[in-house]
Design a protein around this motif. Structure first.
Motif, PDB file in Angstrom:
ATOM      1  N   ARG A 177       0.839  -1.200   0.000  1.00  0.00           N
ATOM      2  CA  ARG A 177       0.000   0.000   0.000  1.00  0.00           C
ATOM      3  C   ARG A 177       0.878   1.255   0.000  1.00  0.00           C
ATOM      4  N   ASP A 178       1.903   1.249   0.847  1.00  0.00           N
ATOM      5  CA  ASP A 178       2.790   2.402   0.924  1.00  0.00           C
ATOM      6  C   ASP A 178       3.566   2.586  -0.381  1.00  0.00           C
ATOM      7  N   LEU A 179       4.036   1.490  -0.962  1.00  0.00           N
ATOM      8  CA  LEU A 179       4.776   1.580  -2.208  1.00  0.00           C
ATOM      9  C   LEU A 179       3.898   2.094  -3.353  1.00  0.00           C
ATOM     10  N   THR A 180       2.638   1.666  -3.345  1.00  0.00           N
ATOM     11  CA  THR A 180       1.705   2.151  -4.369  1.00  0.00           C
ATOM     12  C   THR A 180       1.535   3.656  -4.256  1.00  0.00           C
ATOM     13  N   ASP A 181       1.424   4.148  -3.019  1.00  0.00           N
ATOM     14  CA  ASP A 181       1.312   5.592  -2.817  1.00  0.00           C
ATOM     15  C   ASP A 181       2.566   6.314  -3.312  1.00  0.00           C
ATOM     16  N   VAL A 182       3.737   5.759  -2.981  1.00  0.00           N
ATOM     17  CA  VAL A 182       4.989   6.380  -3.410  1.00  0.00           C
ATOM     18  C   VAL A 182       5.079   6.408  -4.928  1.00  0.00           C
ATOM     19  N   ARG A 183       4.720   5.290  -5.553  1.00  0.00           N
ATOM     20  CA  ARG A 183       4.790   5.225  -7.014  1.00  0.00           C
ATOM     21  C   ARG A 183       3.849   6.240  -7.652  1.00  0.00           C
ATOM     22  N   SER A 184       2.661   6.413  -7.067  1.00  0.00           N
ATOM     23  CA  SER A 184       1.695   7.347  -7.651  1.00  0.00           C
ATOM     24  C   SER A 184       2.186   8.788  -7.577  1.00  0.00           C
ATOM     25  N   VAL A 185       3.065   9.063  -6.628  1.00  0.00           N
ATOM     26  CA  VAL A 185       3.650  10.398  -6.516  1.00  0.00           C
ATOM     27  C   VAL A 185       4.863  10.543  -7.432  1.00  0.00           C
ATOM     28  N   VAL A 186       5.728   9.536  -7.422  1.00  0.00           N
ATOM     29  CA  VAL A 186       7.030   9.650  -8.082  1.00  0.00           C
ATOM     30  C   VAL A 186       6.976   9.367  -9.580  1.00  0.00           C
ATOM     31  N   GLU A 187       6.344   8.279  -9.990  1.00  0.00           N
ATOM     32  CA  GLU A 187       6.506   7.822 -11.373  1.00  0.00           C
ATOM     33  C   GLU A 187       5.792   8.695 -12.412  1.00  0.00           C
ATOM     34  N   PRO A 188       4.592   9.211 -12.150  1.00  0.00           N
ATOM     35  CA  PRO A 188       4.028  10.143 -13.146  1.00  0.00           C
ATOM     36  C   PRO A 188       4.903  11.383 -13.332  1.00  0.00           C
ATOM     37  N   ALA A 189       5.429  11.904 -12.227  1.00  0.00           N
ATOM     38  CA  ALA A 189       6.322  13.060 -12.324  1.00  0.00           C
ATOM     39  C   ALA A 189       7.608  12.681 -13.047  1.00  0.00           C
ATOM     40  N   ALA A 190       8.096  11.450 -12.809  1.00  0.00           N
ATOM     41  CA  ALA A 190       9.301  10.991 -13.504  1.00  0.00           C
ATOM     42  C   ALA A 190       9.040  10.872 -15.001  1.00  0.00           C
ATOM     43  N   ALA A 191       7.868  10.360 -15.383  1.00  0.00           N
ATOM     44  CA  ALA A 191       7.534  10.248 -16.803  1.00  0.00           C
ATOM     45  C   ALA A 191       7.487  11.636 -17.448  1.00  0.00           C
ATOM     46  N   HIS A 192       6.921  12.596 -16.741  1.00  0.00           N
ATOM     47  CA  HIS A 192       6.859  13.981 -17.224  1.00  0.00           C
ATOM     48  C   HIS A 192       8.269  14.506 -17.486  1.00  0.00           C
ATOM     49  N   ARG A 193       9.168  14.325 -16.528  1.00  0.00           N
ATOM     50  CA  ARG A 193      10.532  14.815 -16.680  1.00  0.00           C
ATOM     51  C   ARG A 193      11.293  14.045 -17.755  1.00  0.00           C
ATOM     52  N   ALA A 194      11.033  12.736 -17.826  1.00  0.00           N
ATOM     53  CA  ALA A 194      11.709  11.927 -18.838  1.00  0.00           C
ATOM     54  C   ALA A 194      11.364  12.410 -20.241  1.00  0.00           C
ATOM     55  N   ALA A 195      10.111  12.803 -20.448  1.00  0.00           N
ATOM     56  CA  ALA A 195       9.704  13.295 -21.760  1.00  0.00           C
ATOM     57  C   ALA A 195      10.452  14.578 -22.130  1.00  0.00           C
ATOM     58  N   LEU A 196      10.781  15.366 -21.151  1.00  0.00           N
ATOM     59  CA  LEU A 196      11.473  16.630 -21.403  1.00  0.00           C
ATOM     60  C   LEU A 196      12.978  16.457 -21.546  1.00  0.00           C
ATOM     61  N   ARG A 197      13.526  15.434 -20.878  1.00  0.00           N
ATOM     62  CA  ARG A 197      14.986  15.350 -20.754  1.00  0.00           C
ATOM     63  C   ARG A 197      15.606  14.113 -21.395  1.00  0.00           C
ATOM     64  N   ARG A 198      14.803  13.202 -21.893  1.00  0.00           N
ATOM     65  CA  ARG A 198      15.346  11.917 -22.350  1.00  0.00           C
ATOM     66  C   ARG A 198      16.354  12.120 -23.484  1.00  0.00           C
ATOM     67  N   SER A 199      17.290  11.193 -23.548  1.00  0.00           N
ATOM     68  CA  SER A 199      18.272  11.177 -24.619  1.00  0.00           C
ATOM     69  C   SER A 199      17.975  10.011 -25.556  1.00  0.00           C
ATOM     70  N   ASP A 200      18.706   9.925 -26.654  1.00  0.00           N
ATOM     71  CA  ASP A 200      18.550   8.787 -27.547  1.00  0.00           C
ATOM     72  C   ASP A 200      18.927   7.483 -26.837  1.00  0.00           C
ATOM     73  N   ALA A 201      19.927   7.556 -25.981  1.00  0.00           N
ATOM     74  CA  ALA A 201      20.339   6.364 -25.232  1.00  0.00           C
ATOM     75  C   ALA A 201      19.221   5.909 -24.293  1.00  0.00           C
ATOM     76  N   ASP A 202      18.519   6.858 -23.700  1.00  0.00           N
ATOM     77  CA  ASP A 202      17.395   6.511 -22.829  1.00  0.00           C
ATOM     78  C   ASP A 202      16.300   5.809 -23.622  1.00  0.00           C
ATOM     79  N   LEU A 203      16.002   6.317 -24.810  1.00  0.00           N
ATOM     80  CA  LEU A 203      14.982   5.684 -25.652  1.00  0.00           C
ATOM     81  C   LEU A 203      15.398   4.276 -26.046  1.00  0.00           C
ATOM     82  N   THR A 204      16.670   4.085 -26.303  1.00  0.00           N
ATOM     83  CA  THR A 204      17.161   2.748 -26.636  1.00  0.00           C
ATOM     84  C   THR A 204      16.929   1.784 -25.480  1.00  0.00           C
ATOM     85  N   ALA A 205      17.208   2.242 -24.260  1.00  0.00           N
ATOM     86  CA  ALA A 205      17.009   1.397 -23.084  1.00  0.00           C
ATOM     87  C   ALA A 205      15.533   1.088 -22.873  1.00  0.00           C
ATOM     88  N   LEU A 206      14.674   2.063 -23.068  1.00  0.00           N
ATOM     89  CA  LEU A 206      13.231   1.856 -22.915  1.00  0.00           C
ATOM     90  C   LEU A 206      12.701   0.915 -23.996  1.00  0.00           C
TER      91      LEU A 206
END
Length: 236
Positions: free
Chosen positions: A99-128
């Motif tokens: 339950r706690d991890l789900t809460d943490v993920r709901s805070v962290v991962e959407p924001a991380a996806a937002h930042r990844a879209a702005l900052r990702r590199s070609d190498a990051d896309l390759t890894a994804l």
């Protein structure tokens, strides 16, 4: 702190003692008989002392003159430590942890996806891309699916360009694997590829709001599946 479990004799001792502490075998303030434990585990006093140093670093124990080595209160434990997370899952505290991890993920991962879209590199896309391809190949193989899922989320965190966010995989990965185990054990798993691809497509397009929403949708879907599996009685 990264996982210490499994690293030779020291790792085995850390694993066994840490699991006992987190699982409630000893209560807060209980004093550990170091010599007796060394005899029980058939290891030298030197190995015991080195192992106890690791557990002290995780906040589980402390040592004082005239008092000895004792179990610290839960409030002092490093609950973000990968081993402590794993021991909680194995020791009957998994529901609260998830339950706690789900809460943490709901805070962290959407924001991380937002930042990844702005900052990702070609190498990051390759890894994804590689993680998503592995997810497609892994259908039906629980271990391989868990590895691919963890790799995708690890790559997404790395794509933020933030070193602290990138290390959140140490917290999230044990929870990801436990959730996958619960879902697959009850036959509730569906195809994870489309929801992950939507996140990746938005990151590739540098569409930060869409990436954030796609991750929110992905997490909501996984939470629903995990809760359905966890609520079923064993054997159903």
């Amino acid at each position: 702190m990264a996982s210490y479990s499994g690293r030779g004799v020291h790792g085995q001792v850390v694993q066994r003692l840490g699991a006992r502490i987190v699982g409630g075998h000893w209560a807060e303030g209980d004093v550990l008989d170091v010599r007796a434990l060394g005899d029980e585990l058939d290891v030298s006093l030197t190995v015991m002392r080195e192992s106890l140093k690791v557990l002290a670093g995780k906040g589980l124990i402390d040592a004082r003159q005239k008092r000895g080595t004792y179990v610290r209160p839960r409030s002092a434990w490093n609950l973000l430590d990968a081993d402590v997370i794993r021991w909680r899952m194995a020791g009957g505290d998994g529901e609260r942890l998830m339950r706690d991890l789900t809460d943490v993920r709901s805070v962290v991962e959407p924001a991380a996806a937002h930042r990844a879209a702005l900052r990702r590199s070609d190498a990051d896309l390759t890894a994804l891309d590689a993680a998503l391809a592995a997810m497609e190949r892994a259908r039906g193989d629980l271990a391989a699916e868990a590895d691919a899922d963890a790799a995708f989320h690890r790559a997404l965190l790395g794509a933020t360009g933030n070193e602290l966010l990138a290390r959140f995989d140490l917290i999230l990965e044990p929870g990801l694997r436990e959730r996958d185990r619960l879902v697959h054990a009850h036959g509730d798993a569906d195809d994870p590829v489309p929801s992950h691809r939507r996140v990746l497509d938005a990151v590739r397009d540098r569409d930060a709001p869409r990436a954030e929403l796609a991750m929110l949708d992905l997490l909501k879907k996984k939470k629903k599946k995990k809760n359905a599996a966890a609520s079923r009685p064993p054997g159903d």
